[in-house]
Design a protein around this motif. Structure first.
Motif, PDB file in Angstrom:
ATOM      1  N   ASP A   1     -11.679   5.238  -2.186  1.00  0.00           N
ATOM      2  CA  ASP A   1     -11.321   5.786  -3.845  1.00  0.00           C
ATOM      3  C   ASP A   1     -10.107   4.735  -3.887  1.00  0.00           C
ATOM      4  O   ASP A   1     -10.014   4.089  -4.981  1.00  0.00           O
ATOM      5  N   GLU A   2      -8.972   4.437  -3.011  1.00  0.00           N
ATOM      6  CA  GLU A   2      -8.088   3.626  -3.353  1.00  0.00           C
ATOM      7  C   GLU A   2      -8.478   2.185  -3.817  1.00  0.00           C
ATOM      8  O   GLU A   2      -7.907   1.754  -4.763  1.00  0.00           O
ATOM      9  N   LEU A   3      -9.229   1.681  -2.920  1.00  0.00           N
ATOM     10  CA  LEU A   3      -9.719   0.281  -3.016  1.00  0.00           C
ATOM     11  C   LEU A   3     -10.520   0.254  -4.544  1.00  0.00           C
ATOM     12  O   LEU A   3     -10.394  -0.716  -5.272  1.00  0.00           O
ATOM     13  N   ASP A   4     -11.409   1.097  -4.963  1.00  0.00           N
ATOM     14  CA  ASP A   4     -12.120   1.249  -6.116  1.00  0.00           C
ATOM     15  C   ASP A   4     -11.343   1.211  -7.251  1.00  0.00           C
ATOM     16  O   ASP A   4     -11.404   0.654  -8.319  1.00  0.00           O
TER      17      ASP A   4
ATOM     18  N   VAL B   1      -5.882 -13.247  -0.685  1.00  0.00           N
ATOM     19  CA  VAL B   1      -7.022 -12.878   0.387  1.00  0.00           C
ATOM     20  C   VAL B   1      -7.934 -13.854   0.718  1.00  0.00           C
ATOM     21  O   VAL B   1      -8.340 -14.524  -0.112  1.00  0.00           O
ATOM     22  N   ASP B   2      -7.951 -13.792   2.024  1.00  0.00           N
ATOM     23  CA  ASP B   2      -9.217 -14.951   2.395  1.00  0.00           C
ATOM     24  C   ASP B   2     -10.616 -14.915   1.927  1.00  0.00           C
ATOM     25  O   ASP B   2     -10.875 -13.641   1.669  1.00  0.00           O
ATOM     26  N   ALA B   3     -10.978 -15.962   1.353  1.00  0.00           N
ATOM     27  CA  ALA B   3     -12.391 -15.641   0.801  1.00  0.00           C
ATOM     28  C   ALA B   3     -13.447 -15.195   1.627  1.00  0.00           C
ATOM     29  O   ALA B   3     -14.237 -14.644   1.033  1.00  0.00           O
ATOM     30  N   ALA B   4     -13.252 -15.184   2.800  1.00  0.00           N
ATOM     31  CA  ALA B   4     -14.309 -14.848   3.755  1.00  0.00           C
ATOM     32  C   ALA B   4     -14.091 -13.279   4.006  1.00  0.00           C
ATOM     33  O   ALA B   4     -14.976 -12.638   4.659  1.00  0.00           O
ATOM     34  N   ALA B   5     -12.754 -12.712   3.802  1.00  0.00           N
ATOM     35  CA  ALA B   5     -12.638 -11.206   4.159  1.00  0.00           C
ATOM     36  C   ALA B   5     -13.554 -10.292   3.333  1.00  0.00           C
ATOM     37  O   ALA B   5     -13.537 -10.531   2.088  1.00  0.00           O
ATOM     38  N   THR B   6     -14.288  -9.429   3.924  1.00  0.00           N
ATOM     39  CA  THR B   6     -15.042  -8.311   2.886  1.00  0.00           C
ATOM     40  C   THR B   6     -14.163  -7.260   2.726  1.00  0.00           C
ATOM     41  O   THR B   6     -13.107  -6.933   3.238  1.00  0.00           O
ATOM     42  N   PRO B   7     -14.352  -6.396   1.726  1.00  0.00           N
ATOM     43  CA  PRO B   7     -13.807  -5.303   1.461  1.00  0.00           C
ATOM     44  C   PRO B   7     -13.514  -4.167   2.818  1.00  0.00           C
ATOM     45  O   PRO B   7     -12.488  -3.725   2.882  1.00  0.00           O
ATOM     46  N   ALA B   8     -14.691  -4.425   3.486  1.00  0.00           N
ATOM     47  CA  ALA B   8     -14.385  -3.648   4.706  1.00  0.00           C
ATOM     48  C   ALA B   8     -13.411  -4.069   5.781  1.00  0.00           C
ATOM     49  O   ALA B   8     -12.721  -3.303   6.360  1.00  0.00           O
ATOM     50  N   ASP B   9     -13.346  -5.398   5.801  1.00  0.00           N
ATOM     51  CA  ASP B   9     -12.402  -5.984   6.646  1.00  0.00           C
ATOM     52  C   ASP B   9     -10.912  -5.672   6.012  1.00  0.00           C
ATOM     53  O   ASP B   9     -10.082  -5.264   6.891  1.00  0.00           O
ATOM     54  N   ILE B  10     -10.654  -5.636   4.862  1.00  0.00           N
ATOM     55  CA  ILE B  10      -9.406  -5.164   4.195  1.00  0.00           C
ATOM     56  C   ILE B  10      -9.096  -3.809   4.496  1.00  0.00           C
ATOM     57  O   ILE B  10      -8.063  -3.493   4.982  1.00  0.00           O
TER      58      ILE B  10
ATOM     59  N   ALA C   1       3.320   2.289  -8.878  1.00  0.00           N
ATOM     60  CA  ALA C   1       2.659   1.774  -9.924  1.00  0.00           C
ATOM     61  C   ALA C   1       1.207   2.111  -9.801  1.00  0.00           C
ATOM     62  O   ALA C   1       0.754   2.543  -8.742  1.00  0.00           O
ATOM     63  N   PRO C   2       0.409   1.957 -10.915  1.00  0.00           N
ATOM     64  CA  PRO C   2      -0.914   2.563 -10.751  1.00  0.00           C
ATOM     65  C   PRO C   2      -2.067   1.383 -10.204  1.00  0.00           C
ATOM     66  O   PRO C   2      -3.089   1.762  -9.883  1.00  0.00           O
ATOM     67  N   GLN C   3      -1.486   0.369  -9.990  1.00  0.00           N
ATOM     68  CA  GLN C   3      -2.495  -0.789  -9.404  1.00  0.00           C
ATOM     69  C   GLN C   3      -1.604  -1.753  -8.636  1.00  0.00           C
ATOM     70  O   GLN C   3      -0.435  -2.048  -8.842  1.00  0.00           O
ATOM     71  N   LEU C   4      -2.430  -2.356  -7.603  1.00  0.00           N
ATOM     72  CA  LEU C   4      -1.874  -3.295  -6.509  1.00  0.00           C
ATOM     73  C   LEU C   4      -2.931  -4.574  -6.619  1.00  0.00           C
ATOM     74  O   LEU C   4      -4.170  -4.326  -6.174  1.00  0.00           O
ATOM     75  N   LEU C   5      -2.072  -5.558  -6.532  1.00  0.00           N
ATOM     76  CA  LEU C   5      -2.992  -6.836  -6.438  1.00  0.00           C
ATOM     77  C   LEU C   5      -2.593  -7.358  -5.243  1.00  0.00           C
ATOM     78  O   LEU C   5      -1.317  -7.622  -5.124  1.00  0.00           O
ATOM     79  N   ILE C   6      -3.526  -7.861  -4.381  1.00  0.00           N
ATOM     80  CA  ILE C   6      -3.192  -8.277  -2.957  1.00  0.00           C
ATOM     81  C   ILE C   6      -3.545  -9.763  -3.182  1.00  0.00           C
ATOM     82  O   ILE C   6      -4.516  -9.990  -3.191  1.00  0.00           O
ATOM     83  N   SER C   7      -2.668 -10.647  -3.336  1.00  0.00           N
ATOM     84  CA  SER C   7      -2.849 -12.369  -3.770  1.00  0.00           C
ATOM     85  C   SER C   7      -2.896 -12.877  -2.498  1.00  0.00           C
ATOM     86  O   SER C   7      -2.085 -12.871  -1.546  1.00  0.00           O
TER      87      SER C   7
ATOM     88  N   ILE D   1       0.690  -1.232   0.082  1.00  0.00           N
ATOM     89  CA  ILE D   1       0.033   0.039   0.076  1.00  0.00           C
ATOM     90  C   ILE D   1       0.789   1.284  -0.257  1.00  0.00           C
ATOM     91  O   ILE D   1       0.490   2.207  -0.801  1.00  0.00           O
ATOM     92  N   ASP D   2       1.960   1.304   0.987  1.00  0.00           N
ATOM     93  CA  ASP D   2       2.658   2.214   0.745  1.00  0.00           C
ATOM     94  C   ASP D   2       3.395   2.658  -0.599  1.00  0.00           C
ATOM     95  O   ASP D   2       3.560   3.689  -1.033  1.00  0.00           O
ATOM     96  N   LEU D   3       3.864   1.446  -1.439  1.00  0.00           N
ATOM     97  CA  LEU D   3       4.182   1.673  -2.923  1.00  0.00           C
ATOM     98  C   LEU D   3       3.235   2.282  -3.563  1.00  0.00           C
ATOM     99  O   LEU D   3       3.706   3.034  -4.600  1.00  0.00           O
ATOM    100  N   LEU D   4       2.221   1.663  -3.468  1.00  0.00           N
ATOM    101  CA  LEU D   4       0.826   2.395  -4.209  1.00  0.00           C
ATOM    102  C   LEU D   4       0.707   3.944  -3.934  1.00  0.00           C
ATOM    103  O   LEU D   4       0.524   4.614  -5.137  1.00  0.00           O
ATOM    104  N   ARG D   5       0.875   4.261  -2.679  1.00  0.00           N
ATOM    105  CA  ARG D   5       0.519   5.663  -2.399  1.00  0.00           C
ATOM    106  C   ARG D   5       1.870   6.506  -2.754  1.00  0.00           C
ATOM    107  O   ARG D   5       1.677   7.738  -3.072  1.00  0.00           O
TER     108      ARG D   5
END
Length: 195
Positions: A93-96, A75-84, A67-73, A59-63
């Motif tokens: 905005d960053e997440l979207d 991620v637990d299937a049960a984790a919601t975007p709010a959890d992240i 790079a313009p895009q970040l893949l977090i590879s 996230i620090d590198l993204l900020r």
């Protein structure tokens, strides 16, 4: 003492010595991974989930605009975007706009497949790979096998070295065994799939 017994002892000694030397080379390789220059850019950042600090570093590198895009590879299937967001501090905005949550990977080869899919879908030619320092050698092996033409920029998240902590020693030895297994597998049967 019979010749057979002596030969067996010699073979065992050579095997142990070879493994010990291999581990020293492995640890030396990890020590050579440096944090890339602050100006170094790529098409995307790929974070391999696991140890603490990996996602924060990505996230620090993204900020920083590396790079313009970040893949977090992985991620637990049960984790919601709010959890992240709660754990990472990402804004809506960053997440979207800029973050992809990869949920299919359960291991390092799965991480490589998720990164490979990102590269194929977008025509990317360079990735910053963020993971723990001891995990980088195996991660890069798996990714190079699937993406031979893509520049992979290693970004190590530093961990406790094995000579400072018994738990770290065990972790590094396990990772060395996994790295050796992947190296042998790729040497004997090179993977045909690639980007």
């Amino acid at each position: 003492m019979s010749r057979g017994w002596m030969a067996l002892r010699t073979l065992a000694f050579l095997l142990v010595a070879g493994l010990a030397i291999g581990f020293l080379v492995f640890a030396g390789r990890i020590a050579t991974y440096a944090t890339p220059d602050t100006g170094r850019q790529a098409d995307a950042i790929v974070v391999l989930t696991g140890d603490a600090g990996r996602t924060t570093a990505g996230i620090d590198l993204l900020r920083e605009g590396r790079a313009p895009q970040l893949l977090i590879s992985g991620v637990d299937a049960a984790a919601t975007p709010a959890d992240i967001q709660r754990h990472s501090g990402l804004s809506d905005d960053e997440l979207d706009c800029c973050v992809i949550l990869g949920r299919d990977a359960t291991d390092t080869i799965g991480n490589a497949r998720e990164a490979g899919a990102l590269v194929r879908e977008n025509g990317y030619r360079s990735l910053i790979i963020v993971t723990s320092d001891y995990h980088l050698p195996r991660s890069l092996l798996e990714m190079r096998a699937l993406m031979p033409g893509v520049e992979l920029i290693a970004y190590p998240v530093r961990t406790t070295p094995p000579w400072r902590d018994f738990g770290a020693s065990r972790l590094w030895l396990q990772e060395y065994a996994k790295f050796t297994a992947v190296w042998l597998r790729q040497t004997v049967t090179p993977r045909p799939e690639s980007v």
